[in-house]
Design a protein around this motif. Structure first.
Motif, PDB file in Angstrom:
ATOM      1  N   LEU A  12       0.838  -1.200   0.000  1.00  0.00           N
ATOM      2  CA  LEU A  12       0.000   0.000   0.000  1.00  0.00           C
ATOM      3  C   LEU A  12       0.869   1.245   0.000  1.00  0.00           C
ATOM      4  O   LEU A  12       1.937   1.281   0.608  1.00  0.00           O
ATOM      5  CB  LEU A  12      -0.909   0.020   1.236  1.00  0.00           C
ATOM      6  CG  LEU A  12      -1.937  -1.113   1.352  1.00  0.00           C
ATOM      7  CD1 LEU A  12      -1.367  -2.317   2.096  1.00  0.00           C
ATOM      8  CD2 LEU A  12      -3.195  -0.633   2.064  1.00  0.00           C
ATOM      9  N   ASP A  44       1.295  -5.335   3.701  1.00  0.00           N
ATOM     10  CA  ASP A  44       0.395  -6.163   4.508  1.00  0.00           C
ATOM     11  C   ASP A  44       0.995  -7.563   4.526  1.00  0.00           C
ATOM     12  O   ASP A  44       1.060  -8.235   3.498  1.00  0.00           O
ATOM     13  CB  ASP A  44      -0.996  -6.157   3.872  1.00  0.00           C
ATOM     14  CG  ASP A  44      -1.999  -7.013   4.625  1.00  0.00           C
ATOM     15  OD1 ASP A  44      -1.592  -7.848   5.470  1.00  0.00           O
ATOM     16  OD2 ASP A  44      -3.194  -6.879   4.352  1.00  0.00           O
ATOM     17  N   GLY A  58      -0.097 -10.073   6.096  1.00  0.00           N
ATOM     18  CA  GLY A  58      -1.071 -11.142   6.176  1.00  0.00           C
ATOM     19  C   GLY A  58      -1.303 -11.690   7.559  1.00  0.00           C
ATOM     20  O   GLY A  58      -2.265 -12.404   7.775  1.00  0.00           O
ATOM     21  N   THR A  59      -0.432 -11.353   8.496  1.00  0.00           N
ATOM     22  CA  THR A  59      -0.654 -11.822   9.862  1.00  0.00           C
ATOM     23  C   THR A  59      -1.549 -10.788  10.528  1.00  0.00           C
ATOM     24  O   THR A  59      -1.095  -9.733  10.913  1.00  0.00           O
ATOM     25  CB  THR A  59       0.687 -11.924  10.617  1.00  0.00           C
ATOM     26  OG1 THR A  59       1.594 -12.686   9.851  1.00  0.00           O
ATOM     27  CG2 THR A  59       0.479 -12.563  11.979  1.00  0.00           C
ATOM     28  N   SER A 110      -3.337  -8.923   9.097  1.00  0.00           N
ATOM     29  CA  SER A 110      -3.321  -7.758   8.213  1.00  0.00           C
ATOM     30  C   SER A 110      -2.594  -6.566   8.799  1.00  0.00           C
ATOM     31  O   SER A 110      -2.911  -5.431   8.474  1.00  0.00           O
ATOM     32  CB  SER A 110      -4.748  -7.343   7.822  1.00  0.00           C
ATOM     33  OG  SER A 110      -5.285  -8.263   6.920  1.00  0.00           O
ATOM     34  N   LYS A 111      -1.632  -6.800   9.653  1.00  0.00           N
ATOM     35  CA  LYS A 111      -0.878  -5.661  10.168  1.00  0.00           C
ATOM     36  C   LYS A 111       0.067  -5.173   9.081  1.00  0.00           C
ATOM     37  O   LYS A 111       0.564  -5.947   8.270  1.00  0.00           O
ATOM     38  CB  LYS A 111      -0.105  -6.035  11.419  1.00  0.00           C
ATOM     39  CG  LYS A 111       0.983  -7.051  11.227  1.00  0.00           C
ATOM     40  CD  LYS A 111       1.585  -7.402  12.579  1.00  0.00           C
ATOM     41  CE  LYS A 111       2.703  -8.398  12.452  1.00  0.00           C
ATOM     42  NZ  LYS A 111       3.161  -8.869  13.780  1.00  0.00           N
ATOM     43  N   LEU A 112       0.272  -3.861   9.061  1.00  0.00           N
ATOM     44  CA  LEU A 112       1.114  -3.248   8.054  1.00  0.00           C
ATOM     45  C   LEU A 112       2.517  -3.029   8.602  1.00  0.00           C
ATOM     46  O   LEU A 112       2.685  -2.594   9.737  1.00  0.00           O
ATOM     47  CB  LEU A 112       0.524  -1.912   7.608  1.00  0.00           C
ATOM     48  CG  LEU A 112      -0.852  -1.956   6.955  1.00  0.00           C
ATOM     49  CD1 LEU A 112      -1.313  -0.557   6.587  1.00  0.00           C
ATOM     50  CD2 LEU A 112      -0.827  -2.851   5.725  1.00  0.00           C
ATOM     51  N   PHE A 126       5.670  -0.735   7.784  1.00  0.00           N
ATOM     52  CA  PHE A 126       5.933   0.503   7.060  1.00  0.00           C
ATOM     53  C   PHE A 126       7.407   0.723   6.794  1.00  0.00           C
ATOM     54  O   PHE A 126       8.277   0.297   7.559  1.00  0.00           O
ATOM     55  CB  PHE A 126       5.438   1.706   7.877  1.00  0.00           C
ATOM     56  CG  PHE A 126       3.964   1.950   7.784  1.00  0.00           C
ATOM     57  CD1 PHE A 126       3.088   1.293   8.627  1.00  0.00           C
ATOM     58  CD2 PHE A 126       3.449   2.851   6.854  1.00  0.00           C
ATOM     59  CE1 PHE A 126       1.720   1.512   8.545  1.00  0.00           C
ATOM     60  CE2 PHE A 126       2.089   3.084   6.766  1.00  0.00           C
ATOM     61  CZ  PHE A 126       1.228   2.414   7.609  1.00  0.00           C
TER      62      PHE A 126
END
Lengths: 111, 116
Positions: free
Chosen positions: A34, A92, A94-95, A97-99, A101
């Protein structure tokens, strides 16, 4: 440990120039990448990329993902002073959905 | 549609005091996230709620931090007692959806916490 690296850290351009911001990642599990723009307060969502090679476009901004190279670029054409901001790249993992950065690229567009 | 809101926008407290930050997600968003950026560093994940349940709190620094999400609506993040290294900007984000599809997260303006 998951890592996202952005380059350059900072960039100063003249209005009308075209810029390319880079984001590379090294993560154990990839779901999406993202891009966000942060001017003063809240990072605002720009693009979400999940598939390699498909360009996402919004006005003068566009972005593309290269899963083979584990990277993405954000292009801004005909820059304006209003494009001045910090551009954040996040993955992301996938865990939950934590990002994760990157530190961001600070873009300054001058007249 | 109202975005993610956070309160307060800035809080200055002394070391050892308690502070509670609040986040109101976008209406209808089941996922709520807390992130933090300390000076000079990247934004880092703290925890994730799905409705009222903590899905992942692996990013919480220590047990001085307590997050709650009452009734699956707004969330609070309490720091007690605050330490100097807790200073930073605390962001809240929310996203829709409970399935395996990735949804974009929308961020609030952040609460700047300064511990002196």
């Amino acid at each position: 440990e998951d890592k996202v690296v952005q380059s350059p850290l900072s960039l100063v351009v003249h209005e009308g120039d075209t810029v390319t911001l880079n984001c590379s990642y090294e993560v154990t599990n990839f779901r999406s990448l993202l891009w966000y723009k942060q001017e003063k307060k809240a990072p605002t969502f720009l693009f979400m990329l999940t598939s390699s090679g498909i360009e996402k476009k919004s006005g003068r901004l566009s972005s593309i993902l290269d899963k083979k190279e584990l990277s993405s670029i954000l292009n801004i054409t005909a820059t304006q002073t209003g494009d001045s901001a910090i551009y954040l790249c996040a993955v992301d993992t996938g865990t939950a959905s934590k990002l994760t950065f990157g530190t961001g690229t600070r873009l300054q567009v001058t007249l | 549609e109202a975005g993610v809101t956070q309160f307060p926008s800035h809080s200055v407290i002394e070391k050892g005091q308690t502070v509670t930050l609040r986040c109101d997600p976008i209406s209808g968003h089941d996922n709520l996230y807390w992130y933090r950026r300390v000076m000079g560093k990247e934004i880092k994940f703290l925890l994730h709620f799905v409705k009222e349940s903590k899905q992942d709190e692996s990013g919480m620094p220590n047990n001085r931090f307590l997050a709650e999400r009452t009734g699956g609506t707004y969330s609070t993040l309490k720091v007690q007692p605050a330490e100097l290294e807790d200073s930073g900007v605390y962001f809240c984000a929310s996203s829709q959806g409970l399935d395996r599809v990735t949804y974009e997260q929308y961020f609030g303006p952040g609460t700047r916490l300064t511990v002196t």
